[in-house]
Design a protein around this motif. Structure first.
Motif, PDB file in Angstrom:
ATOM      1  N   ASP A 169       0.809  -1.209   0.000  1.00 44.20           N
ATOM      2  CA  ASP A 169       0.000   0.000   0.000  1.00 44.20           C
ATOM      3  C   ASP A 169       0.848   1.267   0.000  1.00 44.20           C
ATOM      4  OD1 ASP A 169      -2.696  -0.527  -0.199  1.00 44.20           O
ATOM      5  OD2 ASP A 169      -3.114   0.841   1.467  1.00 44.20           O
ATOM      6  N   GLU A 170       1.982   1.184   0.703  1.00 41.12           N
ATOM      7  CA  GLU A 170       2.830   2.369   0.806  1.00 41.12           C
ATOM      8  C   GLU A 170       3.248   2.843  -0.582  1.00 41.12           C
ATOM      9  OE1 GLU A 170       6.048   1.527   3.492  1.00 41.12           O
ATOM     10  OE2 GLU A 170       4.773   0.116   4.579  1.00 41.12           O
ATOM     11  N   ILE A 171       3.680   1.889  -1.362  1.00 44.29           N
ATOM     12  CA  ILE A 171       4.175   2.222  -2.701  1.00 44.29           C
ATOM     13  C   ILE A 171       3.021   2.734  -3.559  1.00 44.29           C
ATOM     14  CG2 ILE A 171       5.375   1.308  -4.740  1.00 44.29           C
ATOM     15  CD1 ILE A 171       5.968  -1.022  -2.299  1.00 44.29           C
ATOM     16  N   GLN A 172       1.907   2.027  -3.444  1.00 41.63           N
ATOM     17  CA  GLN A 172       0.729   2.410  -4.227  1.00 41.63           C
ATOM     18  C   GLN A 172       0.268   3.829  -3.892  1.00 41.63           C
ATOM     19  OE1 GLN A 172      -2.221  -0.635  -3.713  1.00 41.63           O
ATOM     20  NE2 GLN A 172      -3.099  -0.141  -5.688  1.00 41.63           N
ATOM     21  N   THR A 173       0.260   4.112  -2.597  1.00 36.96           N
ATOM     22  CA  THR A 173      -0.177   5.417  -2.129  1.00 36.96           C
ATOM     23  C   THR A 173       0.662   6.522  -2.753  1.00 36.96           C
ATOM     24  OG1 THR A 173      -0.806   4.431  -0.045  1.00 36.96           O
ATOM     25  CG2 THR A 173      -0.556   6.810  -0.061  1.00 36.96           C
ATOM     26  N   LEU A 174       1.948   6.298  -2.756  1.00 34.37           N
ATOM     27  CA  LEU A 174       2.845   7.312  -3.301  1.00 34.37           C
ATOM     28  C   LEU A 174       2.672   7.448  -4.799  1.00 34.37           C
ATOM     29  CD1 LEU A 174       6.100   6.583  -1.329  1.00 34.37           C
ATOM     30  CD2 LEU A 174       4.558   8.536  -1.134  1.00 34.37           C
ATOM     31  N   LYS A 175       2.567   6.297  -5.448  1.00 40.06           N
ATOM     32  CA  LYS A 175       2.473   6.287  -6.911  1.00 40.06           C
ATOM     33  C   LYS A 175       1.255   7.038  -7.407  1.00 40.06           C
ATOM     34  CE  LYS A 175       4.882   2.291  -8.796  1.00 40.06           C
ATOM     35  NZ  LYS A 175       4.679   0.893  -9.105  1.00 40.06           N
ATOM     36  N   SER A 176       0.126   6.788  -6.751  1.00 41.60           N
ATOM     37  CA  SER A 176      -1.114   7.380  -7.261  1.00 41.60           C
ATOM     38  C   SER A 176      -1.217   8.865  -6.922  1.00 41.60           C
ATOM     39  CB  SER A 176      -2.316   6.621  -6.722  1.00 41.60           C
ATOM     40  OG  SER A 176      -2.280   6.620  -5.318  1.00 41.60           O
ATOM     41  N   GLY A 177      -0.266   9.349  -6.147  1.00 43.07           N
ATOM     42  CA  GLY A 177      -0.238  10.788  -5.886  1.00 43.07           C
ATOM     43  C   GLY A 177      -1.319  11.276  -4.946  1.00 43.07           C
ATOM     44  N   VAL A 178      -1.923  10.354  -4.193  1.00 47.39           N
ATOM     45  CA  VAL A 178      -3.025  10.766  -3.328  1.00 47.39           C
ATOM     46  C   VAL A 178      -2.563  11.668  -2.187  1.00 47.39           C
ATOM     47  CG1 VAL A 178      -4.712   8.957  -3.761  1.00 47.39           C
ATOM     48  CG2 VAL A 178      -2.900   8.576  -2.096  1.00 47.39           C
ATOM     49  N   MET A 179      -1.285  11.543  -1.842  1.00 51.41           N
ATOM     50  CA  MET A 179      -0.780  12.376  -0.748  1.00 51.41           C
ATOM     51  C   MET A 179      -0.927  13.860  -1.096  1.00 51.41           C
ATOM     52  SD  MET A 179       0.424  11.268   2.113  1.00 51.41           S
ATOM     53  CE  MET A 179       0.945  12.038   3.622  1.00 51.41           C
ATOM     54  N   GLU A 180      -0.814  14.166  -2.364  1.00 55.67           N
ATOM     55  CA  GLU A 180      -0.925  15.567  -2.792  1.00 55.67           C
ATOM     56  C   GLU A 180      -2.321  16.136  -2.552  1.00 55.67           C
ATOM     57  OE1 GLU A 180       1.057  13.596  -4.885  1.00 55.67           O
ATOM     58  OE2 GLU A 180       2.827  14.669  -4.176  1.00 55.67           O
ATOM     59  N   ILE A 181      -3.337  15.272  -2.695  1.00 61.90           N
ATOM     60  CA  ILE A 181      -4.700  15.808  -2.569  1.00 61.90           C
ATOM     61  C   ILE A 181      -5.253  15.669  -1.150  1.00 61.90           C
ATOM     62  CG2 ILE A 181      -5.226  15.376  -5.003  1.00 61.90           C
ATOM     63  CD1 ILE A 181      -7.284  13.267  -3.374  1.00 61.90           C
ATOM     64  N   ALA A 182      -4.554  14.909  -0.281  1.00 62.71           N
ATOM     65  CA  ALA A 182      -5.072  14.684   1.077  1.00 62.71           C
ATOM     66  C   ALA A 182      -4.892  15.920   1.948  1.00 62.71           C
ATOM     67  CB  ALA A 182      -4.359  13.493   1.710  1.00 62.71           C
ATOM     68  N   ASP A 183      -5.979  16.314   2.649  1.00 58.12           N
ATOM     69  CA  ASP A 183      -5.864  17.314   3.706  1.00 58.12           C
ATOM     70  C   ASP A 183      -5.760  16.600   5.045  1.00 58.12           C
ATOM     71  OD1 ASP A 183      -6.216  19.618   1.982  1.00 58.12           O
ATOM     72  OD2 ASP A 183      -8.290  18.973   1.775  1.00 58.12           O
ATOM     73  N   VAL A 184      -6.375  15.416   5.089  1.00 58.21           N
ATOM     74  CA  VAL A 184      -6.303  14.553   6.276  1.00 58.21           C
ATOM     75  C   VAL A 184      -6.097  13.135   5.760  1.00 58.21           C
ATOM     76  CG1 VAL A 184      -7.576  13.641   8.255  1.00 58.21           C
ATOM     77  CG2 VAL A 184      -7.884  16.046   7.602  1.00 58.21           C
ATOM     78  N   TYR A 201       5.305   5.703   9.195  1.00 60.23           N
ATOM     79  CA  TYR A 201       5.870   5.975   7.868  1.00 60.23           C
ATOM     80  C   TYR A 201       5.145   7.159   7.212  1.00 60.23           C
ATOM     81  CZ  TYR A 201       6.354   5.346   2.808  1.00 60.23           C
ATOM     82  OH  TYR A 201       6.538   5.552   1.469  1.00 60.23           O
ATOM     83  N   LEU A 202       3.824   7.132   7.269  1.00 53.09           N
ATOM     84  CA  LEU A 202       3.025   8.207   6.652  1.00 53.09           C
ATOM     85  C   LEU A 202       3.218   9.537   7.370  1.00 53.09           C
ATOM     86  CD1 LEU A 202      -0.301   6.374   5.783  1.00 53.09           C
ATOM     87  CD2 LEU A 202       1.296   7.416   4.168  1.00 53.09           C
ATOM     88  N   LYS A 203       3.381   9.463   8.700  1.00 58.32           N
ATOM     89  CA  LYS A 203       3.591  10.697   9.461  1.00 58.32           C
ATOM     90  C   LYS A 203       4.884  11.378   9.039  1.00 58.32           C
ATOM     91  CE  LYS A 203       0.801  10.189  13.583  1.00 58.32           C
ATOM     92  NZ  LYS A 203       0.698   9.694  14.953  1.00 58.32           N
ATOM     93  N   LYS A 204       5.897  10.560   8.854  1.00 57.37           N
ATOM     94  CA  LYS A 204       7.180  11.119   8.405  1.00 57.37           C
ATOM     95  C   LYS A 204       7.024  11.755   7.026  1.00 57.37           C
ATOM     96  CE  LYS A 204      10.277   8.046  10.825  1.00 57.37           C
ATOM     97  NZ  LYS A 204      10.378   6.602  10.628  1.00 57.37           N
ATOM     98  N   LEU A 205       6.326  11.033   6.171  1.00 57.37           N
ATOM     99  CA  LEU A 205       6.104  11.525   4.812  1.00 57.37           C
ATOM    100  C   LEU A 205       5.339  12.847   4.840  1.00 57.37           C
ATOM    101  CD1 LEU A 205       6.487  10.557   1.836  1.00 57.37           C
ATOM    102  CD2 LEU A 205       4.156   9.698   1.960  1.00 57.37           C
ATOM    103  N   ALA A 206       4.280  12.886   5.653  1.00 54.65           N
ATOM    104  CA  ALA A 206       3.461  14.104   5.760  1.00 54.65           C
ATOM    105  C   ALA A 206       4.302  15.254   6.292  1.00 54.65           C
ATOM    106  CB  ALA A 206       2.263  13.850   6.669  1.00 54.65           C
ATOM    107  N   HIS A 207       5.153  14.936   7.269  1.00 55.93           N
ATOM    108  CA  HIS A 207       5.993  15.977   7.858  1.00 55.93           C
ATOM    109  C   HIS A 207       6.971  16.534   6.821  1.00 55.93           C
ATOM    110  CE1 HIS A 207       7.705  18.237  11.095  1.00 55.93           C
ATOM    111  NE2 HIS A 207       8.919  17.820  10.769  1.00 55.93           N
ATOM    112  N   SER A 208       7.527  15.638   6.039  1.00 54.87           N
ATOM    113  CA  SER A 208       8.516  16.084   5.042  1.00 54.87           C
ATOM    114  C   SER A 208       7.859  16.921   3.943  1.00 54.87           C
ATOM    115  CB  SER A 208       9.244  14.881   4.435  1.00 54.87           C
ATOM    116  OG  SER A 208       8.372  14.187   3.578  1.00 54.87           O
ATOM    117  N   ARG A 209       6.568  16.734   3.768  1.00 54.08           N
ATOM    118  CA  ARG A 209       5.863  17.479   2.725  1.00 54.08           C
ATOM    119  C   ARG A 209       5.065  18.664   3.255  1.00 54.08           C
ATOM    120  NH1 ARG A 209       3.641  13.318  -1.822  1.00 54.08           N
ATOM    121  NH2 ARG A 209       5.560  12.154  -2.068  1.00 54.08           N
TER     122      ARG A 209
END
Ligand code: GTP
Ligand code: MG
Length: 296
Positions: A169-184, A201-209
């Motif tokens: 899921d981690e890889i998929q999440t990143l690939k589909s670019g959903v992190m860009e559109i997520a507010d939560v 893992y996601l918290k770190k990613l969110a923090h870095s972005r």
């Protein structure tokens, strides 16, 4: 079909709301005049994520939570245009069954098959009807496949992306670019193995972005038992009260306008209508497709 009354919609009369939505879906005569009279400002929450992530169960728990506080909620469940969606529509109804019994909750399902002129434009129009009906909150549930996350991001003031802690899921999440559109960001089914690791893992990613304005919160939930629902509600409210930049609002408005203009221009221009016009003209010896489309 009976004409929906704008004053009745404002009062929250569910029969008139339902009629207005059907009008919009069917593009019935006069539906544009109705849309032109709408003005509502209810905040819209978009809930998206892969099939089976627990979106409907989450919506169910969230709405129970808000309904207990006396809030009036509208839910718009959007199904993908797939032939498989009949089952999932029934499933959603079962999952949300308890909500159907709540007096302050209005639920409507729409599918792209039922919407002439494109689903995205129909969602924009239907959401405006719901905004006019003075609900405290409007929730849209869409399955995050392909483009739909991007579409919902244009309509929702707050976009909640739901994920589950499963391998890959981690890889998929990143690939589909959903992190860009997520507010939560929600990690549902956090009762499952690997949830903690995925959340951190996601918290770190969110923090870095994170931008100077907003760091996407990552909320672990168990939608079935209600674990994390209060935290999710708080995160949604925090995002709603956070002043989104005028530039972002303008961009979203421009995207909505772009879609509606597209719909307007393509009205009465079905593939079959085009085919009919092409039948004779395409036989001409000097036929050229690019010249031919100049007339539109
Ligand atoms: N273990 C566990 N199962 C859950 C949880 N939340 C939901 N489920 C189950 O996951 C399945 C799918 O839940 P739904 O709420 O229908 O998921 P959905 O994302 O709305 O699914 P679609 O609308 O079909 O895309 C159901 O069987 C739920 O009971 C959870 O927190 N933990
Ligand atoms: Mg669902």
């Amino acid at each position: 079909m009976l004409q929906p009354q704008i004053e009745e919609i404002k009062k929250g009369n569910e029969r008139h709301i339902a009629r207005a939505i059907s009008w919009v879906e069917n593009k019935s005569d006069g539906y544009l005049d109705l849309l032109k009279k709408l003005n509502g400002h209810t905040k819209v929450i978009g809930i998206t994520g892969p099939p089976g992530a627990g979106k409907s169960t989450l919506v169910n728990s969230l709405v129970q939570h808000w309904s207990n506080q006396g809030q009036r909620i509208a839910i718009l469940a959007v199904d993908p245009s797939s032939v498989f969606n009949f089952g999932s529509l029934l499933g959603d109804r079962l999952r949300m069954q308890s909500l159907f019994l709540l007096p302050n909750v209005y639920i409507r399902s729409i599918s792209s098959r039922g919407s002439l002129g494109g689903l995205s434009a129909a969602i924009i129009e239907i959401v405006e009807v719901l905004k006019h009906a003075s609900f405290d909150r409007i929730i849209i549930e869409t399955v995050g496949v392909g483009q739909s996350e991007v579409e919902i991001a244009g309509v929702a003031d707050t976009t909640v992306v739901v994920s589950v802690p499963e391998s890959g899921d981690e890889i998929q999440t990143l690939k589909s670019g959903v992190m860009e559109i997520a507010d939560v960001f929600v990690v549902n089914k956090s009762d499952r193995e690997g949830a903690l690791a995925f959340v951190s893992y996601l918290k770190k990613l969110a923090h870095s972005r994170a931008t100077s304005n907003w760091e996407v919160p990552v909320i672990a939930t168990q939608a079935l038992s209600g674990v994390g629902i209060k935290d999710l509600s708080i995160a949604i409210d925090q995002h709603a009260s956070f002043n989104t930049s005028p530039e972002r609002k303008l961009m979203l408005l421009a995207e909505k306008a772009h879609l509606l203009i597209q719909q307007k221009r393509m009205a009465n221009l079905s593939v079959n209508a085009i085919k009919e016009r092409l039948t004779i003209e395409s036989q001409l010896p000097d036929f050229n497709l690019f010249n031919w489309i100049e007339q539109f």
